[in-house]
Design a protein around this motif. Structure first.
Motif, PDB file in Angstrom:
ATOM      1  N   LEU A   1      84.368  84.468   5.372  1.00 60.75           N
ATOM      2  CA  LEU A   1      83.196  84.512   6.242  1.00 60.75           C
ATOM      3  C   LEU A   1      83.230  85.777   7.073  1.00 60.75           C
ATOM      4  N   ASN A   2      82.130  86.508   7.065  1.00 62.00           N
ATOM      5  CA  ASN A   2      81.964  87.652   7.956  1.00 62.00           C
ATOM      6  C   ASN A   2      80.908  87.289   8.985  1.00 62.00           C
ATOM      7  N   LEU A   3      81.293  87.321  10.252  1.00 64.29           N
ATOM      8  CA  LEU A   3      80.354  87.130  11.358  1.00 64.29           C
ATOM      9  C   LEU A   3      79.854  88.513  11.730  1.00 64.29           C
ATOM     10  N   ILE A   4      78.558  88.763  11.529  1.00 68.04           N
ATOM     11  CA  ILE A   4      78.062  90.132  11.687  1.00 68.04           C
ATOM     12  C   ILE A   4      77.117  90.326  12.866  1.00 68.04           C
ATOM     13  N   ALA A   5      76.728  89.215  13.492  1.00 66.59           N
ATOM     14  CA  ALA A   5      75.902  89.288  14.711  1.00 66.59           C
ATOM     15  C   ALA A   5      76.081  87.965  15.449  1.00 66.59           C
ATOM     16  N   PRO A   6      75.864  87.963  16.756  1.00 64.59           N
ATOM     17  CA  PRO A   6      75.975  86.696  17.488  1.00 64.59           C
ATOM     18  C   PRO A   6      74.964  85.667  16.964  1.00 64.59           C
ATOM     19  N   ALA A   7      75.392  84.420  16.942  1.00 61.59           N
ATOM     20  CA  ALA A   7      74.523  83.319  16.504  1.00 61.59           C
ATOM     21  C   ALA A   7      73.672  82.891  17.695  1.00 61.59           C
ATOM     22  N   ASP A   8      72.767  83.760  18.077  1.00 51.67           N
ATOM     23  CA  ASP A   8      71.949  83.608  19.274  1.00 51.67           C
ATOM     24  C   ASP A   8      70.528  83.269  18.859  1.00 51.67           C
ATOM     25  N   GLY A   9      70.197  81.997  18.927  1.00 48.17           N
ATOM     26  CA  GLY A   9      68.850  81.608  18.547  1.00 48.17           C
ATOM     27  C   GLY A   9      68.542  80.176  18.933  1.00 48.17           C
ATOM     28  N   GLU A  10      67.262  79.832  18.772  1.00 43.08           N
ATOM     29  CA  GLU A  10      66.849  78.452  19.021  1.00 43.08           C
ATOM     30  C   GLU A  10      67.314  77.548  17.899  1.00 43.08           C
ATOM     31  N   ARG A  11      67.583  78.157  16.730  1.00 44.78           N
ATOM     32  CA  ARG A  11      68.113  77.400  15.600  1.00 44.78           C
ATOM     33  C   ARG A  11      68.801  78.364  14.642  1.00 44.78           C
ATOM     34  N   LEU A  12      69.652  77.792  13.794  1.00 45.36           N
ATOM     35  CA  LEU A  12      70.297  78.534  12.724  1.00 45.36           C
ATOM     36  C   LEU A  12      69.839  77.954  11.395  1.00 45.36           C
ATOM     37  N   VAL A  13      69.755  78.808  10.390  1.00 51.79           N
ATOM     38  CA  VAL A  13      69.482  78.379   9.027  1.00 51.79           C
ATOM     39  C   VAL A  13      70.570  78.965   8.139  1.00 51.79           C
ATOM     40  N   ALA A  14      71.286  78.070   7.448  1.00 45.58           N
ATOM     41  CA  ALA A  14      72.297  78.485   6.472  1.00 45.58           C
ATOM     42  C   ALA A  14      71.708  78.271   5.089  1.00 45.58           C
ATOM     43  N   ARG A  15      71.695  79.329   4.292  1.00 46.95           N
ATOM     44  CA  ARG A  15      71.173  79.276   2.922  1.00 46.95           C
ATOM     45  C   ARG A  15      72.339  79.448   1.956  1.00 46.95           C
ATOM     46  N   GLY A  16      72.630  78.403   1.200  1.00 47.76           N
ATOM     47  CA  GLY A  16      73.716  78.442   0.237  1.00 47.76           C
ATOM     48  C   GLY A  16      73.177  78.514  -1.174  1.00 47.76           C
ATOM     49  N   GLU A  17      73.840  79.309  -2.013  1.00 46.23           N
ATOM     50  CA  GLU A  17      73.395  79.434  -3.402  1.00 46.23           C
ATOM     51  C   GLU A  17      74.577  79.649  -4.328  1.00 46.23           C
ATOM     52  N   VAL A  18      74.410  79.192  -5.554  1.00 47.91           N
ATOM     53  CA  VAL A  18      75.447  79.336  -6.567  1.00 47.91           C
ATOM     54  C   VAL A  18      75.291  80.694  -7.245  1.00 47.91           C
ATOM     55  N   ILE A  19      76.403  81.390  -7.368  1.00 48.75           N
ATOM     56  CA  ILE A  19      76.437  82.658  -8.088  1.00 48.75           C
ATOM     57  C   ILE A  19      76.837  82.405  -9.540  1.00 48.75           C
ATOM     58  N   LYS A  20      77.874  81.578  -9.716  1.00 50.49           N
ATOM     59  CA  LYS A  20      78.402  81.275 -11.052  1.00 50.49           C
ATOM     60  C   LYS A  20      78.815  79.816 -11.086  1.00 50.49           C
ATOM     61  N   SER A  21      78.310  79.087 -12.070  1.00 45.96           N
ATOM     62  CA  SER A  21      78.628  77.674 -12.205  1.00 45.96           C
ATOM     63  C   SER A  21      79.520  77.465 -13.417  1.00 45.96           C
ATOM     64  N   GLY A  22      80.772  77.099 -13.177  1.00 43.29           N
ATOM     65  CA  GLY A  22      81.693  76.774 -14.257  1.00 43.29           C
ATOM     66  C   GLY A  22      81.977  75.282 -14.276  1.00 43.29           C
ATOM     67  N   ARG A  23      82.716  74.839 -15.269  1.00 45.31           N
ATOM     68  CA  ARG A  23      83.023  73.409 -15.374  1.00 45.31           C
ATOM     69  C   ARG A  23      83.879  72.939 -14.207  1.00 45.31           C
ATOM     70  N   THR A  24      84.869  73.743 -13.811  1.00 46.03           N
ATOM     71  CA  THR A  24      85.793  73.337 -12.748  1.00 46.03           C
ATOM     72  C   THR A  24      85.583  74.135 -11.464  1.00 46.03           C
ATOM     73  N   LEU A  25      85.349  75.420 -11.579  1.00 44.15           N
ATOM     74  CA  LEU A  25      85.150  76.253 -10.396  1.00 44.15           C
ATOM     75  C   LEU A  25      83.723  76.768 -10.335  1.00 44.15           C
ATOM     76  N   LEU A  26      83.162  76.747  -9.136  1.00 45.06           N
ATOM     77  CA  LEU A  26      81.833  77.290  -8.892  1.00 45.06           C
ATOM     78  C   LEU A  26      81.967  78.335  -7.791  1.00 45.06           C
ATOM     79  N   ILE A  27      81.327  79.469  -7.982  1.00 42.65           N
ATOM     80  CA  ILE A  27      81.350  80.543  -6.990  1.00 42.65           C
ATOM     81  C   ILE A  27      79.995  80.549  -6.293  1.00 42.65           C
ATOM     82  N   THR A  28      80.033  80.546  -4.981  1.00 41.40           N
ATOM     83  CA  THR A  28      78.812  80.457  -4.188  1.00 41.40           C
ATOM     84  C   THR A  28      78.809  81.547  -3.113  1.00 41.40           C
TER      85      THR A  28
END
Length: 155
Positions: free
Chosen positions: A95-122
């Protein structure tokens, strides 16, 4: 600001309900007041309203909380692509924190880069929203393990 995602086909037609139920079981998300409004194949969003109880000494949302929602958003994105009898766990994340989390709300957007049978990279990006201006405050890359045949606990 969503990335161009590969087209993923879920292995479970009921993936969205299964992911939402898993989120409901996660008491840590309830504790901080997080919501899971978006669940799509290979993609999930967690929204977190500002609460003074989750801030650090400068009055912005604590970096540990930012990491929590990034981890969960990306983990649930991975979980959308697993079979119905499979649960997921984080193996590692950076995790890289690149700016203060200063807001009325936060939105985290998660996505899959590579989907394998056992390991998934996101990956995940977390935005602080203040007066409807979105500021990127964290980026994360993650490895998820799919635990086949191991369902989550049931209440």
């Amino acid at each position: 600001m969503r990335h161009e995602l590969p087209i993923f086909q879920p292995k479970d037609p009921g993936y969205a309900d299964r992911v939402r139920e898993s989120f409901r079981l996660q008491q840590a998300m309830a504790l901080i007041g997080a919501e899971l409004p978006v669940v799509e194949p290979g993609y999930a969003e967690i929204h977190l309203p500002f609460k003074p109880e989750i801030t650090q000494q400068h009055g912005v949302i604590h970096g540990g909380v930012v990491g929590m929602i990034a981890d969960s958003a990306a983990g649930y994105a991975a979980n959308t692509l697993t079979p119905p009898d499979t649960s997921v766990l984080t193996v590692e994340y950076k995790l890289n924190l690149i700016a203060p989390a200063d807001g009325e709300r936060l939105v985290a957007r998660g996505e899959v880069i590579k989907s394998g049978r056992t390991l998934l990279i996101t990956r995940a990006e977390v935005f602080a929203i203040k007066r409807e201006q979105w500021t990127l405050c964290a980026v994360m890359q993650q490895t998820i393990i799919a635990m086949h045949g191991k369902k989550e606990r049931v209440e």
